[in-house]
Write an enzyme that holds these catalytic residues in place. Structure first.
Site, mmCIF file in Angstrom:
data_model
loop_
_atom_site.group_PDB
_atom_site.id
_atom_site.type_symbol
_atom_site.label_atom_id
_atom_site.label_comp_id
_atom_site.label_asym_id
_atom_site.label_seq_id
_atom_site.Cartn_x
_atom_site.Cartn_y
_atom_site.Cartn_z
ATOM 1 N N VAL A 142 0.859 -0.865 -0.253
ATOM 2 C CA VAL A 142 0.135 0.283 0.348
ATOM 3 C C VAL A 142 1.059 1.197 -0.164
ATOM 4 O O VAL A 142 1.430 1.542 0.962
ATOM 5 C CB VAL A 142 -0.654 0.142 0.965
ATOM 6 C CG1 VAL A 142 -2.203 0.863 1.297
ATOM 7 C CG2 VAL A 142 -1.434 -1.494 1.434
ATOM 8 N N PRO A 143 1.052 1.390 -0.786
ATOM 9 C CA PRO A 143 1.900 3.038 -1.214
ATOM 10 C C PRO A 143 2.497 4.148 -0.584
ATOM 11 O O PRO A 143 2.075 4.954 -1.412
ATOM 12 C CB PRO A 143 2.292 3.139 -2.869
ATOM 13 C CG PRO A 143 1.129 2.247 -3.640
ATOM 14 C CD PRO A 143 0.419 1.421 -2.749
ATOM 15 N N CYS A 144 2.426 4.236 0.541
ATOM 16 C CA CYS A 144 2.147 6.049 1.271
ATOM 17 C C CYS A 144 3.770 6.313 0.762
ATOM 18 O O CYS A 144 3.626 7.451 0.700
ATOM 19 C CB CYS A 144 2.184 5.292 2.931
ATOM 20 S SG CYS A 144 2.752 4.056 3.306
ATOM 21 N N HIS A 145 4.821 5.697 0.130
ATOM 22 C CA HIS A 145 5.643 6.561 -0.760
ATOM 23 C C HIS A 145 5.617 7.251 -1.472
ATOM 24 O O HIS A 145 6.399 7.975 -1.730
ATOM 25 C CB HIS A 145 6.850 5.475 -0.895
ATOM 26 C CG HIS A 145 6.627 4.651 -1.592
ATOM 27 N ND1 HIS A 145 5.707 3.008 -1.163
ATOM 28 C CD2 HIS A 145 7.353 4.253 -2.707
ATOM 29 C CE1 HIS A 145 5.967 2.292 -2.005
ATOM 30 N NE2 HIS A 145 6.868 3.215 -3.242
#
Length: 186
Positions: A142-145
């Site tokens: 879950v690409p919070c970056h």
């Protein structure tokens, strides 16, 4: 009649990007529920499971975790740009709406916190979106970056700004400023 005990399977993932310190991955029968950062210990995983899945049993199981470990390995090897894993998101309805919106940000692209807030229909909730982003239990997948602050600045990242920069560069993103503050500037 008592409920059957939930099992949370786990395994460790090692990669040179994290100086070969482990990321602990955990999954229920429904899907991946947690990935720790390299600075987090196994105790942090245990505490999270105890809080989010009270009474669950943690069981190390490399075979059960193999699909998750394989896709994460493919991502770090440059061979995967999208994950096709089931997720078991454990959070408030607002948090899960933010996390689901994160999964819509394509590989190699970024969004601002303001854009993410607008995407979930809460354009005034920029700080709340930032807080939910920081509470993401399944980073990388879950690409919070992929969320940047104003003016494309790296900001507030629980895994550390160096890791955020590493992940963005892995995806070919170079259009960001490393001058952001470690906590705010949404």
């Amino acid at each position: 009649m008592s409920q059957p005990q939930t099992t949370v399977y786990w395994s460790a993932f090692f990669h040179p990007a994290f100086q070969n310190r482990p990321l602990y991955l955990a999954a229920t029968e429904q899907g991946l529920c947690r990935i720790t950062w390299p600075q987090e210990s196994f105790d942090a995983l245990q505490a999270w499971v105890g809080k989010k899945l009270p009474g669950a049993a943690l069981c190390e199981d490399a075979a059960q975790m193999a699909p998750y470990l394989a896709q994460l390995g493919e991502y770090f090897a440059g061979g995967r740009t999208a994950f096709t894993l089931p997720l078991d998101l454990r959070g408030t309805p607002f948090q899960t709406s933010v996390w689901r919106a994160l999964t819509e940000i394509p590989f190699g692209e970024t969004r601002s916190y303001s854009e993410l807030a607008a995407a979930i229909g809460s354009p005034q909730a920029v700080r709340a979106v930032g807080t939910a982003n920081g509470a993401n239990p399944i980073p990388i997948i879950v690409p919070c970056h992929r969320v940047l602050g104003k003016n494309s600045a790296l900001t507030g990242f629980r895994g550390g700004l160096q890791i955020k920069e590493t992940l963005l560069k892995l995806e070919g993103v170079e259009d960001f400023s490393g001058k952001g503050h470690a906590r705010f500037q949404f």
